[in-house]
Design a protein around this motif. Structure first.
Motif, PDB file in Angstrom:
ATOM      1  N   GLY A 142      42.579  36.213  49.532  1.00 49.34           N
ATOM      2  CA  GLY A 142      41.490  35.760  48.670  1.00 49.34           C
ATOM      3  C   GLY A 142      41.555  34.271  48.362  1.00 49.34           C
ATOM      4  N   PHE A 143      40.427  33.746  47.900  1.00 47.46           N
ATOM      5  CA  PHE A 143      40.319  32.325  47.574  1.00 47.46           C
ATOM      6  C   PHE A 143      39.536  32.160  46.273  1.00 47.46           C
ATOM      7  N   PRO A 144      39.978  31.264  45.387  1.00 45.29           N
ATOM      8  CA  PRO A 144      39.258  31.041  44.122  1.00 45.29           C
ATOM      9  C   PRO A 144      38.062  30.112  44.321  1.00 45.29           C
ATOM     10  N   GLY A 145      36.950  30.439  43.664  1.00 46.33           N
ATOM     11  CA  GLY A 145      35.783  29.549  43.646  1.00 46.33           C
ATOM     12  C   GLY A 145      35.389  29.060  45.020  1.00 46.33           C
ATOM     13  N   THR A 146      35.256  27.737  45.130  1.00 47.80           N
ATOM     14  CA  THR A 146      34.914  27.131  46.414  1.00 47.80           C
ATOM     15  C   THR A 146      36.156  26.649  47.154  1.00 47.80           C
ATOM     16  N   GLY A 147      37.326  27.155  46.737  1.00 46.02           N
ATOM     17  CA  GLY A 147      38.576  26.709  47.336  1.00 46.02           C
ATOM     18  C   GLY A 147      38.770  27.176  48.756  1.00 46.02           C
ATOM     19  N   VAL A 148      39.549  26.399  49.495  1.00 48.24           N
ATOM     20  CA  VAL A 148      39.886  26.750  50.872  1.00 48.24           C
ATOM     21  C   VAL A 148      41.392  26.715  51.100  1.00 48.24           C
ATOM     22  N   ASP A 149      42.168  26.361  50.081  1.00 46.31           N
ATOM     23  CA  ASP A 149      43.614  26.251  50.226  1.00 46.31           C
ATOM     24  C   ASP A 149      44.295  27.578  49.876  1.00 46.31           C
ATOM     25  N   LEU A 150      45.419  27.824  50.509  1.00 47.27           N
ATOM     26  CA  LEU A 150      46.195  29.035  50.254  1.00 47.27           C
ATOM     27  C   LEU A 150      47.011  28.868  48.979  1.00 47.27           C
ATOM     28  N   ASP A 151      46.918  29.826  48.067  1.00 43.43           N
ATOM     29  CA  ASP A 151      47.750  29.766  46.868  1.00 43.43           C
ATOM     30  C   ASP A 151      49.084  30.458  47.143  1.00 43.43           C
ATOM     31  N   ALA A 152      49.950  30.507  46.130  1.00 47.96           N
ATOM     32  CA  ALA A 152      51.297  31.065  46.313  1.00 47.96           C
ATOM     33  C   ALA A 152      51.258  32.529  46.719  1.00 47.96           C
ATOM     34  N   GLN A 153      50.337  33.293  46.118  1.00 48.25           N
ATOM     35  CA  GLN A 153      50.242  34.713  46.455  1.00 48.25           C
ATOM     36  C   GLN A 153      49.811  34.900  47.896  1.00 48.25           C
ATOM     37  N   ALA A 154      48.837  34.097  48.335  1.00 44.43           N
ATOM     38  CA  ALA A 154      48.365  34.204  49.717  1.00 44.43           C
ATOM     39  C   ALA A 154      49.484  33.864  50.700  1.00 44.43           C
ATOM     40  N   LYS A 155      50.243  32.809  50.400  1.00 46.18           N
ATOM     41  CA  LYS A 155      51.344  32.427  51.290  1.00 46.18           C
ATOM     42  C   LYS A 155      52.411  33.512  51.347  1.00 46.18           C
ATOM     43  N   ALA A 156      52.660  34.164  50.203  1.00 52.07           N
ATOM     44  CA  ALA A 156      53.655  35.241  50.191  1.00 52.07           C
ATOM     45  C   ALA A 156      53.198  36.407  51.066  1.00 52.07           C
ATOM     46  N   ASN A 211      33.159  40.680  41.586  1.00 49.67           N
ATOM     47  CA  ASN A 211      32.757  41.060  42.942  1.00 49.67           C
ATOM     48  C   ASN A 211      32.712  39.861  43.871  1.00 49.67           C
ATOM     49  N   ARG A 212      32.209  38.744  43.362  1.00 50.06           N
ATOM     50  CA  ARG A 212      32.167  37.547  44.207  1.00 50.06           C
ATOM     51  C   ARG A 212      33.577  37.117  44.615  1.00 50.06           C
ATOM     52  N   ALA A 213      34.540  37.289  43.711  1.00 48.75           N
ATOM     53  CA  ALA A 213      35.925  36.948  44.046  1.00 48.75           C
ATOM     54  C   ALA A 213      36.442  37.820  45.191  1.00 48.75           C
ATOM     55  N   LYS A 214      36.051  39.100  45.223  1.00 49.30           N
ATOM     56  CA  LYS A 214      36.480  39.992  46.308  1.00 49.30           C
ATOM     57  C   LYS A 214      35.888  39.587  47.648  1.00 49.30           C
ATOM     58  N   ASN A 215      34.712  38.974  47.615  1.00 49.22           N
ATOM     59  CA  ASN A 215      34.036  38.602  48.856  1.00 49.22           C
ATOM     60  C   ASN A 215      34.524  37.285  49.436  1.00 49.22           C
ATOM     61  N   ARG A 216      35.203  36.471  48.641  1.00 48.54           N
ATOM     62  CA  ARG A 216      35.760  35.203  49.142  1.00 48.54           C
ATOM     63  C   ARG A 216      37.116  35.524  49.777  1.00 48.54           C
ATOM     64  N   ARG A 217      37.150  35.671  51.095  1.00 46.43           N
ATOM     65  CA  ARG A 217      38.350  36.217  51.707  1.00 46.43           C
ATOM     66  C   ARG A 217      38.452  35.839  53.177  1.00 46.43           C
ATOM     67  N   VAL A 218      39.650  36.009  53.696  1.00 42.45           N
ATOM     68  CA  VAL A 218      39.885  36.021  55.142  1.00 42.45           C
ATOM     69  C   VAL A 218      40.554  37.350  55.465  1.00 42.45           C
TER      70      VAL A 218
END
Length: 305
Positions: A177-191, A268-275
């Motif tokens: 997942g990604f917050p808002g308009t972000g494109v960077d990986l956060d700590a949880q994503a990297k884990a 719901n929008r947060a769930k849709n921002r994903r890879v």
């Protein structure tokens, strides 16, 4: 210890005459520990029958299974017990419930709860016991003995400590997942990605990664399409930076076209921002086939690069 062995022999001699019993002689008992990062096995061969085996796969708890060289028991159900040792007066057998017997080499796989109780019982001197009644009323018992179990169990624990955190079925699909308009990986994503990376490096047969970038419907479609592309690129860059060849990665991006849930709330929008990430094992012959003209997926359309 000799008294315990004699007590065991006495117990087996007292079994009903019609019972067909499979168990290894005391002097021949051995426990085997085998495994790797994906699975650990603790087993006892059973003379003229097969093997009783505790199995723990990466990402799962231990189960117990009974393997047979032949099919003398047939199908149906059997009772699984942690049988009391005769040198411990006052203790009864612990009935762990029924198991459904199959007709293949593996007769059954226990539940995790049943296997845990069997392990605890062995540490207390109890014997795993499978009791099976045939349709004609015949009784068969298959028994493992606790002799030499403690040392083998210690070796087995060393094996399980090295297991990967997940097995292939658990790791082959993930969603970052990604917050808002972000494109960077956060700590949880990297884990989460690190768990997948560790599995890929441990299992070279996992040689194909598919990435699908998505966005919510905030903003215009062109901007959302670009966001989904940059998010997929962030994940691709993570894998490439950690030694995965780009030739093993397929990247697609879809913008807002494929929401998981309606974009009608912030949650719901947060769930849709994903890879979405999918791992596969692609046969070498298939990978060595001539490569098609590269394409980049944009929604339902594909543009030749």
């Amino acid at each position: 210890m000799r008294q315990r062995y004699l007590a065991l022999l006495s117990m087996f001699a007292s079994l009903p005459a019609m019972a067909l019993t499979f168990q290894t002689r005391l002097e021949s008992i051995e426990w085997k520990v085998e495994g790797d990062k994906f699975e650990c096995r603790l087993s006892q061969p059973i003379t003229d029958f097969g093997t009783g085996e505790f199995v723990r796969r990466a990402g799962e708890q231990v189960t117990f299974r009974l393997k047979a060289y032949n099919h003398v028991l047939g199908g149906g159900s059997a009772t699984l017990l942690a049988a009391a040792a005769p040198w411990q007066p006052g203790r009864g057998d612990i009935n762990l419930g029924s198991v459904q017997m199959g007709n293949g080499d593996v007769l059954f796989n226990s539940s995790q709860g049943q296997a845990g109780r069997l392990v605890s019982g062995l540490l207390e001197g109890r014997s795993p016991l499978v009791r099976h009644y045939s349709r004609d009323g015949g009784l068969s018992e298959i028994r493992l003995l606790p002799v030499k179990f403690s040392k083998a169990y210690s070796d087995y624990q060393e094996c399980t400590a090295k297991l990967l955190p997940k097995n292939f079925e658990q790791v082959k699909q993930a969603q970052i997942g990604f917050p808002g308009t972000g494109v960077d990986l956060d700590a949880q994503a990297k884990a989460e990605l690190q768990v997948m990376l560790d599995f890929i490096k441990a299992d070279p047969s996992v040689n194909h990664i598919e990435l699908d970038g998505h966005s919510d419907n905030a903003g215009n479609r062109l901007a959302n399409r670009d966001l989904s592309r940059r998010r997929a690129l962030s994940v691709m860059d993570f894998f490439k930076a950690n030694g995965i060849p780009e030739s093993q990665i397929v990247m697609r991006f879809h913008g807002e076209r494929y929401p998981l849930v309606p974009n009608n709330s912030a949650a719901n929008r947060a769930k849709n921002r994903r890879v979405n990430i999918h791992l596969e094992r692609v046969p070498v012959a298939e990978k060595s086939a001539p490569a098609p003209v590269p394409t980049v997926s944009v929604g339902n359309a594909a543009k030749t690069s």
